[in-house]
Design a protein around this motif. Sequence first.
Motif, PDB file in Angstrom:
ATOM      1  N   PRO A  60       0.836  -1.213   0.000  1.00 16.12           N
ATOM      2  CA  PRO A  60       0.000   0.000   0.000  1.00 16.12           C
ATOM      3  C   PRO A  60       0.866   1.257   0.000  1.00 16.12           C
ATOM      4  O   PRO A  60       1.910   1.315   0.652  1.00 16.12           O
ATOM      5  CB  PRO A  60      -0.793  -0.125   1.313  1.00 16.12           C
ATOM      6  CG  PRO A  60      -0.754  -1.578   1.654  1.00 16.12           C
ATOM      7  CD  PRO A  60       0.553  -2.092   1.146  1.00 16.12           C
ATOM      8  N   SER A  97      -2.074   3.041  -7.869  1.00 15.57           N
ATOM      9  CA  SER A  97      -3.265   3.749  -8.365  1.00 15.57           C
ATOM     10  C   SER A  97      -2.888   5.059  -9.043  1.00 15.57           C
ATOM     11  O   SER A  97      -3.501   5.465 -10.035  1.00 15.57           O
ATOM     12  CB  SER A  97      -4.240   4.020  -7.212  1.00 15.57           C
ATOM     13  OG  SER A  97      -4.674   2.799  -6.642  1.00 15.57           O
ATOM     14  N   HIS A 154     -14.488  -2.866  -6.302  1.00 18.05           N
ATOM     15  CA  HIS A 154     -14.325  -4.322  -6.282  1.00 18.05           C
ATOM     16  C   HIS A 154     -15.572  -5.062  -5.803  1.00 18.05           C
ATOM     17  O   HIS A 154     -15.593  -6.292  -5.805  1.00 18.05           O
ATOM     18  CB  HIS A 154     -13.113  -4.728  -5.427  1.00 18.05           C
ATOM     19  CG  HIS A 154     -13.124  -4.180  -4.024  1.00 18.05           C
ATOM     20  ND1 HIS A 154     -13.942  -4.663  -3.046  1.00 18.05           N
ATOM     21  CD2 HIS A 154     -12.395  -3.187  -3.455  1.00 18.05           C
ATOM     22  CE1 HIS A 154     -13.728  -4.000  -1.921  1.00 18.05           C
ATOM     23  NE2 HIS A 154     -12.794  -3.092  -2.144  1.00 18.05           N
ATOM     24  N   ASP A 213      -8.660  -1.872  -9.349  1.00 26.09           N
ATOM     25  CA  ASP A 213      -7.844  -1.713  -8.146  1.00 26.09           C
ATOM     26  C   ASP A 213      -8.238  -2.787  -7.137  1.00 26.09           C
ATOM     27  O   ASP A 213      -9.378  -3.249  -7.125  1.00 26.09           O
ATOM     28  CB  ASP A 213      -8.051  -0.318  -7.557  1.00 26.09           C
ATOM     29  CG  ASP A 213      -6.895   0.123  -6.687  1.00 26.09           C
ATOM     30  OD1 ASP A 213      -5.905  -0.638  -6.583  1.00 26.09           O
ATOM     31  OD2 ASP A 213      -6.973   1.234  -6.125  1.00 26.09           O
ATOM     32  N   GLU A 214      -7.302  -3.158  -6.263  1.00 24.90           N
ATOM     33  CA  GLU A 214      -7.529  -4.254  -5.310  1.00 24.90           C
ATOM     34  C   GLU A 214      -8.003  -5.498  -6.064  1.00 24.90           C
ATOM     35  O   GLU A 214      -9.048  -6.067  -5.787  1.00 24.90           O
ATOM     36  CB  GLU A 214      -8.537  -3.837  -4.241  1.00 24.90           C
ATOM     37  CG  GLU A 214      -8.206  -2.556  -3.519  1.00 24.90           C
ATOM     38  CD  GLU A 214      -6.888  -2.628  -2.754  1.00 24.90           C
ATOM     39  OE1 GLU A 214      -6.374  -3.737  -2.518  1.00 24.90           O
ATOM     40  OE2 GLU A 214      -6.348  -1.554  -2.410  1.00 24.90           O
ATOM     41  N   GLU A 233      -9.638  -8.630  -4.602  1.00 26.62           N
ATOM     42  CA  GLU A 233     -10.843  -8.407  -3.818  1.00 26.62           C
ATOM     43  C   GLU A 233     -12.112  -8.581  -4.642  1.00 26.62           C
ATOM     44  O   GLU A 233     -13.200  -8.725  -4.088  1.00 26.62           O
ATOM     45  CB  GLU A 233     -10.821  -7.005  -3.190  1.00 26.62           C
ATOM     46  CG  GLU A 233      -9.697  -6.786  -2.191  1.00 26.62           C
ATOM     47  CD  GLU A 233      -9.804  -7.709  -0.978  1.00 26.62           C
ATOM     48  OE1 GLU A 233     -10.928  -8.125  -0.644  1.00 26.62           O
ATOM     49  OE2 GLU A 233      -8.764  -8.022  -0.387  1.00 26.62           O
ATOM     50  N   MET A 235      -2.680  -4.627  -7.181  1.00 22.75           N
ATOM     51  CA  MET A 235      -2.957  -5.488  -6.034  1.00 22.75           C
ATOM     52  C   MET A 235      -1.830  -5.406  -5.019  1.00 22.75           C
ATOM     53  O   MET A 235      -0.695  -5.038  -5.345  1.00 22.75           O
ATOM     54  CB  MET A 235      -3.130  -6.937  -6.479  1.00 22.75           C
ATOM     55  CG  MET A 235      -1.910  -7.541  -7.158  1.00 22.75           C
ATOM     56  SD  MET A 235      -2.132  -9.266  -7.624  1.00 22.75           S
ATOM     57  CE  MET A 235      -2.065 -10.035  -5.997  1.00 22.75           C
ATOM     58  N   ASN A 236      -2.165  -5.740  -3.783  1.00 20.44           N
ATOM     59  CA  ASN A 236      -1.159  -5.916  -2.746  1.00 20.44           C
ATOM     60  C   ASN A 236      -0.631  -7.340  -2.816  1.00 20.44           C
ATOM     61  O   ASN A 236      -1.327  -8.248  -3.270  1.00 20.44           O
ATOM     62  CB  ASN A 236      -1.767  -5.644  -1.371  1.00 20.44           C
ATOM     63  CG  ASN A 236      -2.275  -4.221  -1.239  1.00 20.44           C
ATOM     64  OD1 ASN A 236      -1.722  -3.303  -1.835  1.00 20.44           O
ATOM     65  ND2 ASN A 236      -3.334  -4.041  -0.459  1.00 20.44           N
ATOM     66  N   ARG A 238      -2.747 -10.194   2.047  1.00 17.48           N
ATOM     67  CA  ARG A 238      -3.868  -9.494   2.677  1.00 17.48           C
ATOM     68  C   ARG A 238      -3.396  -8.366   3.591  1.00 17.48           C
ATOM     69  O   ARG A 238      -4.015  -7.302   3.640  1.00 17.48           O
ATOM     70  CB  ARG A 238      -4.732 -10.487   3.459  1.00 17.48           C
ATOM     71  CG  ARG A 238      -5.977  -9.837   4.062  1.00 17.48           C
ATOM     72  CD  ARG A 238      -6.997 -10.860   4.468  1.00 17.48           C
ATOM     73  NE  ARG A 238      -7.555 -11.545   3.309  1.00 17.48           N
ATOM     74  CZ  ARG A 238      -8.496 -11.042   2.523  1.00 17.48           C
ATOM     75  NH1 ARG A 238      -8.981  -9.830   2.760  1.00 17.48           N
ATOM     76  NH2 ARG A 238      -8.953 -11.723   1.502  1.00 17.48           N
ATOM     77  N   GLY A 294      -0.699  -6.797   3.086  1.00  9.21           N
ATOM     78  CA  GLY A 294      -0.154  -5.832   2.139  1.00  9.21           C
ATOM     79  C   GLY A 294       1.339  -5.640   2.157  1.00  9.21           C
ATOM     80  O   GLY A 294       1.863  -4.924   1.312  1.00  9.21           O
ATOM     81  N   TYR A 340      -3.931 -15.262  -0.724  1.00 10.65           N
ATOM     82  CA  TYR A 340      -4.443 -14.012  -1.310  1.00 10.65           C
ATOM     83  C   TYR A 340      -4.256 -14.002  -2.822  1.00 10.65           C
ATOM     84  O   TYR A 340      -5.165 -13.669  -3.579  1.00 10.65           O
ATOM     85  CB  TYR A 340      -3.711 -12.824  -0.675  1.00 10.65           C
ATOM     86  CG  TYR A 340      -4.332 -11.486  -0.984  1.00 10.65           C
ATOM     87  CD1 TYR A 340      -5.596 -11.155  -0.518  1.00 10.65           C
ATOM     88  CD2 TYR A 340      -3.642 -10.531  -1.727  1.00 10.65           C
ATOM     89  CE1 TYR A 340      -6.162  -9.923  -0.780  1.00 10.65           C
ATOM     90  CE2 TYR A 340      -4.189  -9.291  -1.994  1.00 10.65           C
ATOM     91  CZ  TYR A 340      -5.463  -8.995  -1.521  1.00 10.65           C
ATOM     92  OH  TYR A 340      -6.031  -7.776  -1.797  1.00 10.65           O
TER      93      TYR A 340
END
Length: 510
Positions: A219, A224, A271, A301-302, A305, A344-345, A348, A350, A369
């Motif tokens: 993160p 983004s 998401h 994004d994400e 998720e 993505m991370n 989870r 991150g 993940y």
Amino acid sequence: MVSRVSTVSFQGISAIPVDVQVMVAPGKIGMNIVGLPDKAVAESRERVQAALHASGLSLPAKKVTVNLAPADLPKEGSHFDLPIALCLMAALGALPADALAGYVVLGELSLDGSIAPVAGVLPAAISANAENKGLICPQASGSEAAWASADLDILAPRSLIAMANHFRGTQVLTRPEPVVRSQPGDLPDLADIKGQETAKRSLEVAAAGGHNLLMCGPPGSGKSMLAARLPSILPPLSPAELLEVSMIHSVSGHLTGGELSDRRPYRAPHHSASMAAMIGGGMRAKPGEVSLAHNGVLFLDEFPEFTPQVLDSLRQPLESAECVIARANHHVSYPASIQLVAAMNPCRCGMAGEPGHTCARGTRCQADYQARISGPLLDRIDLRITVPSVTAIDLIKPGISESSAVVAARVARARDIQKDRFIASGHPSVTCNALCPTAMIETMANTDSAGLSLLHNAAEQKKFSARAYHRVLKVARTLADLDGCDEVGRIHIAESISYRLAGNGLAAAA
């Protein structure tokens, strides 16, 4: 006597001709609409009667039958209001019947007789032009219709009274002009990004060849921000692409004021998006986010998720460049040639792989993940990069990075090279390397012996699929185009393979 007016019904972005027929005859007083109307069309009866009354025309004490032919084609939408009203006015003698014969009509009526804008005017205008007919549409949609053809006869009245006065000769309706949407302020610029030189290089390659891109990082590393700056380096839509994109947005009701823009679509759904929201569907089979991003960017994004079912539903559009929505009473196809950009991370929490950080669940945190992304979907992503955390040194380092304008110029030159190559090979509809047909890839990406040897060795050792092999060649061809090279060299193959191997950990998890 039966009066007739032409209108359309929509299937995907295609306008299907519909014949509106009205008969006023003795019988039980009332107005009936037949021909498989949906609820919105059935309610036209009340809107039409109120609008005619507000315009000073009352229905006779007779039986009025409205037939929408062909009778076995479902009719949906409020745009049938105006053709029904004009056809009824012609049946009552308020309008000359022959005056409406050369027009396709659509529009929604308000109770005071004014005509409200509707979705789908641009496809209807293109269909009318193909039939050598004119178009009658709401005034607010006139500029949208004007894009169909400079020779198309367009009447865009504000109300039923204005329409009647035009045919009587007491008022002249001027032809609307096409309007270009005024662009907002400057797009986010790449110069704002501190550090992340590898990520910016990958973004340039993705823009130059139309390749799919996956960014994986902790993160706050700028994933983004990088994705938001991709539109600033993409070339504008060509006239053919502009028309196709605008038709999709017109059918879905996303054209504000009939204004068109040559800026490529950029869609970034949350998401929590459902399958119907992403791919399209619903009771009226509307376009989804994938189709609304046609000839543009779909940013997810994400990435993990999103539900696995929604993610795997992207596999067919990414391969065939269209969304086919099949239902019991619908079978609709929407164009969906998109550039997928995902972020993505690594896990989870991150922070997997970051110095000094240990996941509470160990390696299982990262594996579980990343396993939410299936191998077949990952195989369709050309560029996979790791975006590391930005250090304090990167943030305080003096100097300005390359601006989007400088990068966009290089991207435009590479795109022009690709366009000329595909035109020369007899494929003018192919606009970038990512869309190159499989049969042409090895011919287009002619590689020297050193590069070919490297590719074969990597394919054997890393067990590339046939799709992965061809996509490595496509990315290498784009890298050569950015360098202005006619032949793909070993250095281009090596860089292309490095983008592919960066996702090996993800592939193993999937």
